[in-house]
Scaffold this motif. Structure first.
Motif, PDB file in Angstrom:
ATOM      1  N   PHE A   1      -6.570   3.513  -6.043  1.00  0.00           N
ATOM      2  CA  PHE A   1      -6.406   3.865  -4.637  1.00  0.00           C
ATOM      3  C   PHE A   1      -5.233   4.814  -4.404  1.00  0.00           C
ATOM      4  CE2 PHE A   1      -8.455  -0.400  -4.300  1.00  0.00           C
ATOM      5  CZ  PHE A   1      -9.647   0.043  -3.750  1.00  0.00           C
ATOM      6  N   LEU A   2      -4.483   5.103  -5.445  1.00  0.00           N
ATOM      7  CA  LEU A   2      -3.294   5.947  -5.312  1.00  0.00           C
ATOM      8  C   LEU A   2      -3.699   7.385  -4.995  1.00  0.00           C
ATOM      9  CD1 LEU A   2      -0.201   5.654  -5.575  1.00  0.00           C
ATOM     10  CD2 LEU A   2      -0.427   6.504  -7.921  1.00  0.00           C
ATOM     11  N   SER A   3      -3.334   7.842  -3.785  1.00  0.00           N
ATOM     12  CA  SER A   3      -3.697   9.199  -3.368  1.00  0.00           C
ATOM     13  C   SER A   3      -2.479  10.092  -3.155  1.00  0.00           C
ATOM     14  CB  SER A   3      -4.525   9.152  -2.071  1.00  0.00           C
ATOM     15  OG  SER A   3      -3.803   8.519  -1.032  1.00  0.00           O
TER      16      SER A   3
ATOM     17  N   GLN B   1      -1.401   2.997  -2.298  1.00  0.00           N
ATOM     18  CA  GLN B   1      -1.978   4.280  -1.909  1.00  0.00           C
ATOM     19  C   GLN B   1      -0.950   5.405  -1.955  1.00  0.00           C
ATOM     20  OE1 GLN B   1      -3.833   3.839   1.963  1.00  0.00           O
ATOM     21  NE2 GLN B   1      -4.748   1.885   1.402  1.00  0.00           N
TER      22      GLN B   1
ATOM     23  N   THR C   1       0.824  -1.209   0.000  1.00  0.00           N
ATOM     24  CA  THR C   1       0.000   0.000   0.000  1.00  0.00           C
ATOM     25  C   THR C   1       0.856   1.257   0.000  1.00  0.00           C
ATOM     26  OG1 THR C   1      -0.175  -0.020   2.419  1.00  0.00           O
ATOM     27  CG2 THR C   1      -1.921  -1.130   1.180  1.00  0.00           C
ATOM     28  N   ARG C   2       2.122   1.135   0.437  1.00  0.00           N
ATOM     29  CA  ARG C   2       3.018   2.291   0.461  1.00  0.00           C
ATOM     30  C   ARG C   2       4.402   1.847  -0.020  1.00  0.00           C
ATOM     31  NH1 ARG C   2       0.527   6.430   3.121  1.00  0.00           N
ATOM     32  NH2 ARG C   2       2.460   7.614   3.314  1.00  0.00           N
TER      33      ARG C   2
ATOM     34  N   ASN D   1      -3.292  -2.124  -4.951  1.00  0.00           N
ATOM     35  CA  ASN D   1      -3.632  -1.652  -3.610  1.00  0.00           C
ATOM     36  C   ASN D   1      -2.820  -0.443  -3.186  1.00  0.00           C
ATOM     37  OD1 ASN D   1      -5.601  -3.689  -2.827  1.00  0.00           O
ATOM     38  ND2 ASN D   1      -3.897  -5.135  -2.844  1.00  0.00           N
TER      39      ASN D   1
ATOM     40  N   GLN E   1      -6.117   8.387 -12.935  1.00  0.00           N
ATOM     41  CA  GLN E   1      -5.659   8.785 -11.601  1.00  0.00           C
ATOM     42  C   GLN E   1      -4.596   9.867 -11.669  1.00  0.00           C
ATOM     43  OE1 GLN E   1      -7.429   7.479  -9.358  1.00  0.00           O
ATOM     44  NE2 GLN E   1      -6.479   8.100  -7.443  1.00  0.00           N
TER      45      GLN E   1
END
Length: 588
Positions: free
Chosen positions: A495-497, A473, A449-450, A471, A515
């Protein structure tokens, strides 16, 4: 038949005694209601002319207290959106056993009538806006001693009174997240029934050695996080043989960890972060006997010492969470870490570690959180990184069900984690000296996620497989020497913010329509060859990204084989034509 009638009469009389409260109890409860500015809808239930045993949040029993008949045993009004003050009248309920007013917005003081009640066993007013100096008296302890006192998450101030030692049956003392100060009274050692002491996030001070913890044989949890306690770790703590969780983090405690800590055979959670401890090698030797230790947090200590390289850590097989960050430790990543087969989270950030990242990293089959940022590690990122078993699982959380004994705090104690599964699946290698390329198979770590590889000396292109990290972020590849285009597939990482690929040598247009369009120009700056509306730099037509259809590996392989076969047959045909023509034009 007469026997049945007698039984029925007894049942009815028992039900009547339980369902009816006294006029005194009703008046006490109505006085409490009158002191509320917001009653959370209680007024609809708490009506005159009705028995208070049927009121919301009220439970009744049947008892006598010094000859006085009492019915109300429980006032349970947690999380009812109550506002206003707490009426002293609640302390006059003669049979009250449990009072829960937690998670509301109550203000004012905690009435001394409640603190001195002769009946309350459990008192919980946590998570409110109460203030003042909490007091205890001995008179209330003669009949039904207090067992649970939870006044955490308020704004209480002042010191713990010496009279606390009269609470002989107290099992839980929770005063955390207030503004309390002063020394711990030596009489605290008289509370021999204590199981939990939670004093975190206050301003308590003084030498912990003045409290005799050795009398607290039942103590399982001691949490003194972020106070101003001084001195060395008191030897008496090592006599608390039932202790399972010990946290003394963020205090100016100094000295060394005694070998007597091995007496704490049941210890599973130990946090000594941000003190002034020394001799990390001795600390590891002392902890060898703590075979049940699962969480060890000792960062911000042992400043500038060598990272132990040759310690026998076989007894640490239970360790799941290890943090030794911000110690400026020197040396390599030690081999003994490879023996911690249950390790799930490892934080070695902000040290001065050198050398290569070990290729055995994939042998830690449960590891899903790895932070090596802000060191001086060199060489290439090993290909075995992409073989980390836990990070290859889509459902890695299903394999992590353990809860921390105490919440683990991050980011200047602004964020807390209560379970292992709440931690992100993370690889953070920021600010090292890694060279070479990003592993081409990085996309196989689908649980990530990171991902942060920023501030290194990485080269080559961003591998297309990174677009398989669905997944993800947060992605930071900034301040490297990356070249080539931005993979179009990044647009599909929904999901990449957080994205930062600035300060590289990337080129071509920034992908649009997905995105990528949600990020600002700062995510892409410092790449002179990039273009696109986000940078207010329009691309030449020749720079337009062609639309490349997605094809599978099988399709791709088939097309390559077809092309090769066509080339072979075409070459044979040309060669045959040359031979035929030469028979006509060559001299004989």
């Amino acid at each position: 038949m007469p026997i049945l009638c007698i039984i029925l009469v007894l049942m009815l009389s028992s039900a009547s005694s339980i369902s009816c409260c006294t006029e005194h109890e009703r008046n006490c409860l109505l006085q409490f209601l009158a002191g509320l500015s917001q009653d959370g809808g209680l007024a609809a239930s708490w009506r005159h002319g009705t028995g208070c045993c049927s009121w919301e949040g009220i439970t009744c029993g049947s008892m006598k207290n010094e000859g006085e008949v009492a019915a109300v045993t429980d006032v349970l009004l947690g999380a009812k959106k109550l506002q206003g003050s707490i009426s002293p009248a609640l302390g006059s309920l003669p049979g009250l056993l449990r009072l829960n007013l937690s998670h509301n917005s109550l203000s004012g003081s905690l009435p001394s009538e409640i603190m001195s009640s002769g009946s309350i066993v459990i008192l919980d007013v946590s998570f409110n806006g109460l203030a003042g100096v909490p007091t205890t008296t001995g008179s209330r302890l003669k009949r039904r001693p207090l067992q649970v006192l939870n006044i955490s998450r308020n704004s209480f101030h002042g010191e713990i009174p010496e009279s606390i030692g009269q609470l002989k049956n107290l099992e839980m003392l929770s005063l955390g997240n207030n503004n309390m100060s002063g020394n711990l009274p030596p009489s605290l050692g008289n509370c021999t029934s204590l199981i939990t002491i939670d004093l975190k996030f206050n301003n308590f001070s003084g030498d912990l050695g003045k409290v005799d913890f050795s009398t607290l044989r039942n103590l399982k949890t001691l949490d003194l996080l972020q106070n101003s306690f001084s001195g060395v770790l008191p030897e008496s703590i090592y006599s608390c043989s039932n202790l399972t969780a010990l946290r003394l983090s963020v205090n100016p405690i100094h000295g060394e960890i005694s070998s007597r800590i091995g007496n704490l055979r049941h210890l599973s959670f130990l946090s000594l972060t941000e003190n002034s401890l020394r001799d990390i090698a001795k600390a590891f030797r002392a902890l060898k006997s703590s075979r049940n230790l699962t969480t060890l947090l000792i960062g911000r200590n042992f400043w500038g010492e060598p990272m132990p390289q040759d310690e026998a850590i076989e007894s640490f097989e239970s360790i799941r969470y290890l943090s030794i960050y911000h110690c400026s430790l020197i040396g390599n990543i030690p081999l003994w870490l490879s023996k911690l087969k249950n390790l799930e989270s490892l934080d070695l950030s902000n040290n001065q570690l050198t050398g290569a990242m070990p290729s055995w990293i994939n042998s830690l089959s449960n590891l899903f959180y790895l932070d090596l940022s802000n060191n001086s590690l060199t060489g290439q990122i090993p290909a075995t990184l992409t073989e980390m078993p836990m990070l290859k699982l889509d459902d890695y959380e299903a394999h992590l069900t353990r809860q921390f004994d105490l919440p683990v705090y991050f980011v200047g104690i602004a964020r807390q984690y209560r379970t292992v599964t709440s931690l992100p699946a993370l690889l953070n290698f920021r600010a090292n000296i890694f060279t070479g390329v990003i592993p081409p198979k990085i996309g196989e770590l689908k649980a990530l996620t990171r991902l942060d590889f920023s501030s290194n000396q990485l080269q080559g292109e961003i591998p297309p497989s990174i677009c398989n990290l669905t997944n993800l972020q947060m992605l930071d590849l900034s301040i490297n020497h990356l070249i080539g285009p931005i993979p179009e597939g990044l647009n599909k990482l929904n999901f990449l913010s957080e994205l930062n690929i600035s300060n590289n040598d990337l080129e071509g247009p920034i992908p649009t329509g997905g995105q990528m369009s949600t990020f600002s120009s700062s995510s892409f700056g410092g790449n002179p060859k990039l273009c696109g509306s986000i940078l207010a730099k329009y691309c030449d037509p020749v720079e337009a990204v062609p639309t490349v259809p997605d094809i599978s590996e099988n399709e791709y392989g088939g097309k390559v084989i077809s092309a090769v076969a066509f080339g072979v047959f075409f070459g044979i045909g040309v060669l045959y034509d040359q031979l035929v023509l030469s028979s006509y034009f060559c001299p004989k």
